[in-house]
Every structure is written in structure tokens, then in C-alpha cells.
Design a protein around this motif. Structure first.
Motif, PDB file in Angstrom:
ATOM      1  N   MET A  12       0.840  -1.214   0.000  1.00  0.00           N
ATOM      2  CA  MET A  12       0.000   0.000   0.000  1.00  0.00           C
ATOM      3  C   MET A  12       0.868   1.255   0.000  1.00  0.00           C
ATOM      4  O   MET A  12       0.562   2.227  -0.691  1.00  0.00           O
ATOM      5  N   LEU A  13       1.956   1.236   0.765  1.00  0.00           N
ATOM      6  CA  LEU A  13       2.871   2.376   0.758  1.00  0.00           C
ATOM      7  C   LEU A  13       3.608   2.456  -0.577  1.00  0.00           C
ATOM      8  O   LEU A  13       3.814   3.548  -1.109  1.00  0.00           O
ATOM      9  N   GLU A  14       3.988   1.329  -1.094  1.00  0.00           N
ATOM     10  CA  GLU A  14       4.677   1.291  -2.389  1.00  0.00           C
ATOM     11  C   GLU A  14       3.818   1.920  -3.489  1.00  0.00           C
ATOM     12  O   GLU A  14       4.304   2.675  -4.322  1.00  0.00           O
ATOM     13  N   ALA A  15       2.524   1.634  -3.465  1.00  0.00           N
ATOM     14  CA  ALA A  15       1.620   2.110  -4.509  1.00  0.00           C
ATOM     15  C   ALA A  15       1.321   3.602  -4.406  1.00  0.00           C
ATOM     16  O   ALA A  15       1.051   4.252  -5.419  1.00  0.00           O
ATOM     17  N   ASP A  16       1.379   4.161  -3.193  1.00  0.00           N
ATOM     18  CA  ASP A  16       0.945   5.544  -2.981  1.00  0.00           C
ATOM     19  C   ASP A  16       2.071   6.534  -2.751  1.00  0.00           C
ATOM     20  O   ASP A  16       1.812   7.694  -2.425  1.00  0.00           O
ATOM     21  N   THR A  17       3.329   6.095  -2.881  1.00  0.00           N
ATOM     22  CA  THR A  17       4.444   6.972  -2.547  1.00  0.00           C
ATOM     23  C   THR A  17       5.522   6.959  -3.624  1.00  0.00           C
ATOM     24  O   THR A  17       5.553   6.093  -4.489  1.00  0.00           O
ATOM     25  N   VAL A  18       6.420   7.946  -3.497  1.00  0.00           N
ATOM     26  CA  VAL A  18       7.590   8.043  -4.359  1.00  0.00           C
ATOM     27  C   VAL A  18       8.824   7.975  -3.460  1.00  0.00           C
ATOM     28  O   VAL A  18       8.907   8.707  -2.464  1.00  0.00           O
ATOM     29  N   PHE A  19       9.755   7.114  -3.798  1.00  0.00           N
ATOM     30  CA  PHE A  19      10.989   6.966  -3.029  1.00  0.00           C
ATOM     31  C   PHE A  19      11.794   8.257  -3.079  1.00  0.00           C
ATOM     32  O   PHE A  19      11.965   8.854  -4.143  1.00  0.00           O
ATOM     33  N   ILE A  20      12.303   8.697  -1.906  1.00  0.00           N
ATOM     34  CA  ILE A  20      13.206   9.844  -1.851  1.00  0.00           C
ATOM     35  C   ILE A  20      14.610   9.380  -1.498  1.00  0.00           C
ATOM     36  O   ILE A  20      15.553   9.628  -2.241  1.00  0.00           O
ATOM     37  N   LYS A  21      14.749   8.712  -0.324  1.00  0.00           N
ATOM     38  CA  LYS A  21      16.089   8.372   0.137  1.00  0.00           C
ATOM     39  C   LYS A  21      16.004   7.371   1.283  1.00  0.00           C
ATOM     40  O   LYS A  21      15.059   7.386   2.050  1.00  0.00           O
ATOM     41  N   ASP A  22      17.020   6.536   1.387  1.00  0.00           N
ATOM     42  CA  ASP A  22      17.192   5.705   2.577  1.00  0.00           C
ATOM     43  C   ASP A  22      18.099   6.452   3.543  1.00  0.00           C
ATOM     44  O   ASP A  22      19.235   6.805   3.197  1.00  0.00           O
ATOM     45  N   LEU A  23      17.580   6.731   4.727  1.00  0.00           N
ATOM     46  CA  LEU A  23      18.349   7.336   5.805  1.00  0.00           C
ATOM     47  C   LEU A  23      19.022   6.213   6.587  1.00  0.00           C
ATOM     48  O   LEU A  23      18.819   5.037   6.279  1.00  0.00           O
ATOM     49  N   PRO A  24      19.802   6.524   7.620  1.00  0.00           N
ATOM     50  CA  PRO A  24      20.466   5.448   8.353  1.00  0.00           C
ATOM     51  C   PRO A  24      19.518   4.354   8.869  1.00  0.00           C
ATOM     52  O   PRO A  24      19.854   3.178   8.817  1.00  0.00           O
ATOM     53  N   LEU A  25      18.325   4.730   9.319  1.00  0.00           N
ATOM     54  CA  LEU A  25      17.368   3.730   9.813  1.00  0.00           C
ATOM     55  C   LEU A  25      16.151   3.605   8.905  1.00  0.00           C
ATOM     56  O   LEU A  25      15.674   2.506   8.652  1.00  0.00           O
ATOM     57  N   CYS A  26      15.640   4.711   8.430  1.00  0.00           N
ATOM     58  CA  CYS A  26      14.333   4.728   7.761  1.00  0.00           C
ATOM     59  C   CYS A  26      14.419   4.940   6.261  1.00  0.00           C
ATOM     60  O   CYS A  26      15.359   5.541   5.757  1.00  0.00           O
ATOM     61  N   ARG A  27      13.407   4.459   5.593  1.00  0.00           N
ATOM     62  CA  ARG A  27      13.180   4.819   4.206  1.00  0.00           C
ATOM     63  C   ARG A  27      12.294   6.061   4.217  1.00  0.00           C
ATOM     64  O   ARG A  27      11.276   6.119   4.906  1.00  0.00           O
ATOM     65  N   LEU A  28      12.691   7.075   3.459  1.00  0.00           N
ATOM     66  CA  LEU A  28      11.929   8.315   3.333  1.00  0.00           C
ATOM     67  C   LEU A  28      11.208   8.302   1.991  1.00  0.00           C
ATOM     68  O   LEU A  28      11.837   8.125   0.951  1.00  0.00           O
ATOM     69  N   VAL A  29       9.886   8.452   2.050  1.00  0.00           N
ATOM     70  CA  VAL A  29       9.074   8.477   0.832  1.00  0.00           C
ATOM     71  C   VAL A  29       8.175   9.705   0.867  1.00  0.00           C
ATOM     72  O   VAL A  29       7.883  10.257   1.927  1.00  0.00           O
ATOM     73  N   LEU A  30       7.743  10.121  -0.298  1.00  0.00           N
ATOM     74  CA  LEU A  30       6.820  11.239  -0.457  1.00  0.00           C
ATOM     75  C   LEU A  30       5.469  10.677  -0.844  1.00  0.00           C
ATOM     76  O   LEU A  30       5.369   9.884  -1.792  1.00  0.00           O
ATOM     77  N   MET A  31       4.443  11.069  -0.110  1.00  0.00           N
ATOM     78  CA  MET A  31       3.088  10.619  -0.418  1.00  0.00           C
ATOM     79  C   MET A  31       2.626  11.289  -1.705  1.00  0.00           C
ATOM     80  O   MET A  31       2.870  12.472  -1.920  1.00  0.00           O
ATOM     81  N   ASN A  32       1.955  10.557  -2.549  1.00  0.00           N
ATOM     82  CA  ASN A  32       1.425  11.079  -3.809  1.00  0.00           C
ATOM     83  C   ASN A  32       0.144  11.862  -3.494  1.00  0.00           C
ATOM     84  O   ASN A  32      -0.960  11.354  -3.625  1.00  0.00           O
TER      85      ASN A  32
END
Length: 105
Positions: A12-32
Motif C-alpha cells: 500500500m505504501l509502495e503504490a501511494d508513494t515516491v521513493f526519496i532516500k534511505d536514511l540510516p534507519l528509515c526509508r523516506l518516501v513522499l506521499m502522492n
């Protein structure tokens, strides 16, 4: 940190977001979502649905990354309030929303 190479973003997150960057712990995505600047942080830790399930170092890193993202978004978008919340009732993958609120709060 306990990030895993086998990390998989929930579909569900994959379908609704755009990848920005992997931080040291988290994946940062932008919601569409064209209405609000809305980012999501997802810890790249397997089988975690709540913050308390992470070890204390990862909990602290999660807080650091969320705070950093909030500060950057406030600077970029000039919001009046940062709406940051952990949401997991719909998805079995821990994630936190950061959205810069421009109007009154």
C-alpha cells in the motif's frame, strides 16, 4: 542499527508513494498527494509494528530522523505547524507521517 537488506515496503505504501532516500534507519518516501507536502518515514527493520518493539538505539534514531525531517519540511514549506504521527492501524508496517500544515492549526 538493525536495518535489514531484506526490507520490503508494504504494497500500500509502495503504490501511494515516491521513493526519496534511505536514511540510516528509515526509508523516506513522499506521499502522492498534491494538496500537502506529506512525507513518510518507515524504519527498515523487519517485523516491527510499534516503536517499543525496536531496540532503544533504533528508537532514538527513529526520533532523530523524524525530528530532522520535520525541521527540514518546516524550512522548505514555511508551515505553521508540523503534523507528525505514527500510524499503524491500517498497515502492519510501522511508519510515521510528517505533513507541514500551512493554514491555522
Amino acid at each position: 542499527m538493525s536495518t535489514t537488506e531484506s526490507f520490503k515496503l508494504h504494497e500500500m505504501l509502495e503504490a501511494d508513494t515516491v521513493f526519496i532516500k534511505d536514511l540510516p534507519l528509515c526509508r523516506l518516501v513522499l506521499m502522492n498527494n498534491a494538496n500537502h507536502p506529506w512525507c513518510i518515514l518507515i524504519p527498515r527493520v523487519e517485523d516491527v509494528v510499534d516503536i517499543y518493539q525496536m531496540d532503544w538505539q533504533d528508537q532514538q534514531q527513529f526520533l532523530n530522523e523524524s525530528s530532522m525531517l520535520s525541521e527540514v519540511m518546516m524550512q522548505l514549506f514555511g508551515g505553521k505547524k508540523m503534523n507528525g504521527r505514527c500510524t499503524w492501524q491500517y498497515l502492519p508496517q510501522l511508519h510515521v507521517h510528517n505533513c507541514s500544515i500551512r493554514a491555522g492549526y
